[in-house]
Enzyme design. Structure first.
Site, PDB file in Angstrom:
ATOM      1  N   ASP A  91       0.871  -1.176   0.000  1.00 38.58           N
ATOM      2  CA  ASP A  91       0.000   0.000   0.000  1.00 38.58           C
ATOM      3  C   ASP A  91       0.907   1.225   0.000  1.00 38.58           C
ATOM      4  OD1 ASP A  91       0.981   0.264   2.520  1.00 38.58           O
ATOM      5  OD2 ASP A  91      -0.917  -0.026   3.542  1.00 38.58           O
ATOM      6  N   ASP A 264      -7.713  -7.624   0.871  1.00 34.51           N
ATOM      7  CA  ASP A 264      -6.774  -7.808   1.973  1.00 34.51           C
ATOM      8  C   ASP A 264      -7.502  -7.421   3.244  1.00 34.51           C
ATOM      9  OD1 ASP A 264      -6.534  -4.750   1.471  1.00 34.51           O
ATOM     10  OD2 ASP A 264      -5.529  -5.074   3.383  1.00 34.51           O
ATOM     11  N   CYS A 302     -12.388 -28.719   7.209  1.00 32.53           N
ATOM     12  CA  CYS A 302     -11.121 -28.068   6.850  1.00 32.53           C
ATOM     13  C   CYS A 302      -9.967 -29.066   6.888  1.00 32.53           C
ATOM     14  CB  CYS A 302     -10.854 -26.924   7.822  1.00 32.53           C
ATOM     15  SG  CYS A 302      -9.318 -26.057   7.491  1.00 32.53           S
ATOM     16  N   CYS A 304      -6.660 -28.097   7.083  1.00 38.18           N
ATOM     17  CA  CYS A 304      -5.418 -27.430   7.483  1.00 38.18           C
ATOM     18  C   CYS A 304      -4.719 -28.213   8.598  1.00 38.18           C
ATOM     19  CB  CYS A 304      -5.688 -25.997   7.929  1.00 38.18           C
ATOM     20  SG  CYS A 304      -6.256 -25.831   9.624  1.00 38.18           S
ATOM     21  N   CYS A 307      -6.601 -28.190  11.985  1.00 34.93           N
ATOM     22  CA  CYS A 307      -7.794 -29.040  12.031  1.00 34.93           C
ATOM     23  C   CYS A 307      -7.441 -30.524  11.965  1.00 34.93           C
ATOM     24  CB  CYS A 307      -8.759 -28.664  10.913  1.00 34.93           C
ATOM     25  SG  CYS A 307      -9.488 -27.037  11.176  1.00 34.93           S
ATOM     26  N   HIS A 333      -5.308 -21.624  10.708  1.00 34.41           N
ATOM     27  CA  HIS A 333      -6.605 -22.129  10.219  1.00 34.41           C
ATOM     28  C   HIS A 333      -7.373 -21.027   9.482  1.00 34.41           C
ATOM     29  CE1 HIS A 333     -10.644 -23.610   9.892  1.00 34.41           C
ATOM     30  NE2 HIS A 333     -11.008 -22.464  10.426  1.00 34.41           N
TER      31      HIS A 333
HETATM   32 ZN   LIG Z   1      -8.555 -25.640   9.651  1.00 33.64          ZN
END
Ligand SMILES: [Zn+2]
Length: 669
Positions: A91, A264, A302, A304, A307, A333
């Site tokens: 930015d 963003d 999920c 990830c 998780c 996550h």
């Molecule tokens: Zn997750």
């Protein structure tokens, strides 16, 4: 920069595209995590890469101050410095300058501000901003713009927009033949005519892409969505579109539907720190006791690392003991969830199934956490009182005066004979609201009412303002902007159903606030807005306050709001304004948290059963004095001996609060 539009969803403006930067091909729609200081808070690059992050956002303003441009020149730009193989967008610094209101001067030439690092005066002109972004080596650079709160008057918004347009041309000139892409920014606050005009002027210039700036700074979600649609309507289809600083997963869905490609926001990492996870089941707030023993991943859908590896119960525990790893894992996550959500949006746009997906997700994303505490046993006596209950609250009548009681914690709001009198003596009078509204300053007096409850403080404030302009036809000298924060509106709904017990609510304002989240006096001089949701996250989107009524439930119930971390965030928001915060407690650990966060702390007026209350002052407010009696050496001596000397929410691995309090400037006078 090469941009290729791949598909536009039928019945929507949602689009899928590819753009090639000098580092990678970016598939849109895409979400760019915020790496303010050339790092996404607590996240490793491997995890960011693994989650599919394609572009990182970095803040020129902060990087200019630390580490300084010479470091980027030495390491071959930000990619070499942080070893990041994919794209970076910087930015321009415009938003940071705007969000530090006290410290900057805007001129035609550029902005001048004081460094928060060493207090030196720093100049930022369009030319200097582009030179800095060139040194940092961003794939995508942004023009320097002037941001104003989305609620300013038309003339102010217009002047800022026109300056932004002149700076846009200067940025283009300064870019020269650099291969780095440059995006223009559309401004114009919440005014449709200005937004459309700004879009026309900016799209006439040869930018590689276009951004919508100046949103998520105080407007409602509906205003933000309308504004986005007005602008995307005016943007050329063959260039990328970026909505700056927005937002929640629901915001992203709505903006993609309106034709935005890039986003963003700090929320996925900032809220992780508060214990909030975005999941396929809606938001989950790990501060809720119901998660204490839950044996399931935080998001069953999920994939990830968090998780796959940990139960909610374990994450709940980490958050409970303030273990850093807790928010690192939640942040991981959340970023993964955002990236996955963007990929799903793209897949549905390409497959022609966007509208069904959009309608279904609107109901799911950001839905309120539905995991309340376990149902408590209801006795016969309680059942008789059922008419006086709503959600977790009940009305208790004593001597014809109504009080709202939280049935879960047992706490009663304003447990005194006259809640209006308490609101006046604890908040309205010591904050000198009437006196300050008589002043002729054009900028509104901004009051944050944290913990709307049954609106006792807000209505006492409105009554005080209206006493200055009894006919409501004449404006008070200075406009009043009252912003109430509340995450559970049942208390106000309940009180409005028993107005005979809450006579101060006999007014159009609270009804209008509940239905429309906004009320304006007839003259327009008094505006009252409701920000419904968690103060922990909403505080970042409200205009900086002059006065804060800090009146949530105590730290037994609302623990997150009273912690050292929460006061540090608040201190950062108020760092350059003269902010006075009034609260009912005089607890040593809360005062210690305020001091350690950088506030000055003064004794507040006695009220009802309390011998003393507390006033926290930002450094600027402390310098202005206003006759508040700062805690002195005597308090410090007592604090050193106290069992409650540790700031609320502080952890044993960070003892910086000890020196921060002992060496606090207010004790060295
Ligand atoms: Zn997750």
């Amino acid at each position: 920069m090469d941009f290729r539009l791949e598909a536009t969803a039928p019945g929507s403006r949602a689009r899928a595209a590819r753009l090639r930067t000098s580092h990678n091909e970016v598939l849109t729609p895409t979400f760019m995590p915020v790496g303010t200081h050339a790092a996404v808070r607590a996240q490793r690059r491997e995890d960011l890469l693994e989650s599919g992050v394609q572009v990182l956002l970095a803040n020129t303003y902060h990087l200019l101050l630390r580490p300084g441009l010479e470091i980027f020149e030495k390491f071959g730009g930000i990619h070499g410095f942080m070893n990041w193989p994919r794209s970076v967008l910087t930015d321009s610094g415009g938003f940071q300058i705007f969000s530090l209101p006290g410290s900057r001067t805007m001129r035609e030439e550029g902005a001048e501000f004081r460094s928060y690092v060493d207090n030196q005066t720093v100049q930022l002109s369009p030319e200097l901003s582009i030179a800095a972004q060139k040194s940092i080596g961003a794939d995508i650079m942004m023009v320097l713009d002037q941001c104003v709160p989305s609620t300013v008057e038309h003339s102010v918004a217009k002047a800022a927009m026109e300056l932004t347009h002149r700076w846009a041309q200067r940025c283009l000139d300064a870019r020269g033949d650099s291969a780095q892409a440059l995006f223009g920014i559309v401004q114009g606050a919440s005014y449709a005519d200005l937004r459309a005009l700004s879009a026309r002027v900016i799209t006439d210039l040869p930018f590689d892409g276009f951004a919508i700036g100046g949103l998520a700074v105080g407007e409602t979600a509906a205003e933000r969505e309308d504004c986005t649609a007005i602008v995307t309507d005016c943007l050329p289809p063959d260039r990328p579109r970026y909505l700056m600083g927005v937002g929640t997963t629901r915001d992203l869905l709505e903006a993609v539907h309106r034709g935005v490609d890039m986003f963003d926001c700090i929320l996925p990492t900032a809220l992780a720190k508060q214990g909030v996870a975005f999941t396929s089941l809606g938001r989950r707030d790990l501060r809720r006791a119901a998660y204490r023993g839950m044996d399931a991943p935080i998001d069953p859908a999920c994939a990830c690392y968090t998780c796959k590896t940990y139960s909610i119960a374990y994450l709940w525990h980490l958050q409970r003991v303030h273990e850093t790893q807790g928010w690192q894992l939640l942040g991981l996550h959340n970023i993964h969830f955002y990236q996955h959500l963007m990929r799903r949006m793209r897949a549905h746009i390409l497959a022609g199934t966007w509208l069904e997906f959009y309608r279904e997700q609107r109901e799911l994303l950001d839905a309120r956490d539905s995991y309340g505490p376990a149902v408590t046993h209801v006795t016969k006596a309680q059942r008789r009182k059922l008419a006086l209950r709503r959600g977790r609250y009940e009305v208790v009548a004593r001597g014809g005066v109504g009080h709202i009681r939280d049935t879960q914690s047992g706490e009663t709001m304003h447990p005194v004979d006259d809640p209006q009198e308490e609101a006046r003596s604890l908040y309205v009078a010591p904050a000198r609201v009437v006196e300050r509204l008589r002043g002729a300053e054009p900028a509104p007096l901004v009051i944050w009412d944290v913990g709307l409850g049954a609106a006792a403080n807000a209505m006492a404030t409105i009554a005080a303002a209206e006493s200055l302009a009894p006919e409501q036809s004449t404006a008070i000298a200075r406009p009043l902007s009252l912003v109430s924060f509340e995450n559970d509106l049942d208390s106000l709904r309940l009180a409005l159903g028993h107005v005979h017990l809450f006579p101060y609510l006999r007014h159009a304002a609270p009804h209008r606030l509940l239905t429309e989240h906004r009320w304006r006096s007839r003259s327009g001089a008094i505006e009252w807005r409701l920000l419904a949701g968690d103060f922990a996250s909403l505080k970042f989107s409200a205009p900086p306050p002059d006065i804060i009524y800090f009146d949530p439930f105590s730290f037994k119930t609302d623990s997150g709001l009273w912690s050292l971390a929460a006061f540090r965030e608040l201190a950062a928001i108020c760092a350059t304004s003269a902010t006075e915060l009034f609260t009912y407690t005089y607890s040593t650990s809360v005062r210690a948290a305020m001091l350690a966060a950088g506030f000055h702390v003064a004794k507040g007026a006695a009220t009802g059963p309390k011998a003393e209350t507390t006033i926290a002052l930002s450094p600027r407010a402390a310098a202005a004095a206003h006759g508040h009696e700062l805690l002195g050496e005597e308090w410090l001596v007592k604090w050193r001996r106290s069992d409650a000397r540790m700031p609320f929410g502080a952890t044993p691995d960070d003892l910086s609060w000890q020196d921060a309090i002992s060496g606090h400037p207010q004790f060295s006078r």
